[in-house]
Design an enzyme around this catalytic site. Structure first.
Site, short mmCIF file in Angstrom:
data_model
loop_
_atom_site.label_atom_id
_atom_site.label_comp_id
_atom_site.label_asym_id
_atom_site.label_seq_id
_atom_site.Cartn_x
_atom_site.Cartn_y
_atom_site.Cartn_z
N SER A 147 39.96 36.70 52.88
CA SER A 147 40.59 37.47 53.54
C SER A 147 39.86 38.47 54.38
O SER A 147 38.90 38.81 54.13
CB SER A 147 41.59 37.99 52.84
OG SER A 147 42.34 39.13 53.44
N TYR A 161 43.39 44.19 46.50
CA TYR A 161 43.33 42.97 47.05
C TYR A 161 42.04 42.79 47.63
O TYR A 161 41.53 41.68 47.64
CB TYR A 161 44.56 42.73 47.76
CG TYR A 161 44.79 41.32 48.60
CD1 TYR A 161 45.20 40.31 48.03
CD2 TYR A 161 44.54 41.22 49.84
CE1 TYR A 161 45.33 39.11 48.34
CE2 TYR A 161 44.45 39.89 50.53
CZ TYR A 161 45.10 38.82 49.98
OH TYR A 161 45.02 37.67 50.30
#
Length: 270
Positions: A147, A161
């Site tokens: 990501s 995350y």
């Protein structure tokens, strides 16, 4: 230059929805036989039917990627059905709500859950993929879904995350070195915001989508097919000398969160 995947066998985790679904469809369109994995059997069965109705080949395997035994069984099913594994996409992952808070407030259980889903499961997938790919003579392509958050300071909810995604980005680079002698290429894809069911709770209106798009030089947020195109490239022979890379699929953005906005908001509320 060959971007097709004819004759190849691909395993895609998190295939039932979002990025995994788009990648699976793109692989099937390019001629790959696709092994579809997620916890949602109904979604997998529907996608498998869509692929087979279009003339492709697909196998749906309900899989809990946080279980090493289940991931090993997934690899075994792929080998038993199609005889080999050429491509493995570690895509399943996501947010753990209890971990979406300031780092100072993340409790151990939430951290363990975040790591299990987004890091440990990828290690299990990589181990299973390497074992399967080593049985053949053609190597393979192992792809990690990272990501853009991996490269940001993401305070106020996404830090845990982002840390998990940076961890798997590093693991992918290390595996590229370890597995290169077997002809196995390992790369990661780092998308920015992509309009998938995972973000339905965030992208709730056209106004919000337009606001998020301001972070991206191309002027829009991503769509699943944008990421699927990158996944096709990395799986194909056109990327035969690409390993250890992280491919940003982010519309030109390097950052998609602003720590100064976070700090300002907390200062105003202090």
């Amino acid at each position: 230059m060959d971007f097709t995947l004819t004759g190849k066998v691909a395993v895609v985790t998190g295939a039932g929805k979002g990025l995994g679904r788009a990648i699976s469809l793109a692989y099937a369109e390019q001629g790959a036989k696709v092994v579809l994995a997620s916890r949602g059997q109904a979604d997998l069965d529907s996608l498998a039917k869509e692929i087979t109705d279009a003339g492709g080949e697909a196998l749906a395997v309900s899989t809990d990627v946080t279980s090493k035994a289940a991931v090993e069984a997934l690899a075994d099913a792929a080998l038993e059905t199609f005889g080999k594994v050429d491509i493995w996409v570690n895509n399943a992952g996501g947010f753990i709500d209890a971990a979406m808070t300031d780092w100072a407030d993340v409790d151990a259980e939430a951290l363990d859950q975040m790591w299990s889903l987004n890091v440990t499961s990828y290690v299990y997938g990589a181990q299973a993929a390497a074992r399967a790919m080593k049985t053949g003579d053609d190597g393979g392509s192992l792809i990690f879904m990272s990501s853009l958050d991996a490269f940001n300071a993401c305070p106020g909810g996404e830090g845990c995350y982002g840390a998990a995604k940076m961890a798997i980005t590093h693991i992918a680079r290390t595996l590229a070195v370890e597995l290169g002698r077997f002809g196995i290429r390992v790369n990661s894809i780092a998308p920015g915001i992509v309009q998938t069911p995972l973000l339905d709770h965030v992208l709730t209106s056209d106004e919000i989508i337009a606001d998020k798009a301001k972070f991206y030089p191309l002027g829009r947020i991503g769509q699943p097919d944008d990421v699927a195109g990158a996944a096709v490239y990395l799986a194909s022979d056109a990327a035969s000398y690409v390993s250890g890379a992280t491919l940003l699929v982010s519309g030109g953005a390097i950052f998609n969160s602003d720590p100064f906005r976070y700090l300002s908001a907390h200062a105003e509320g202090a």
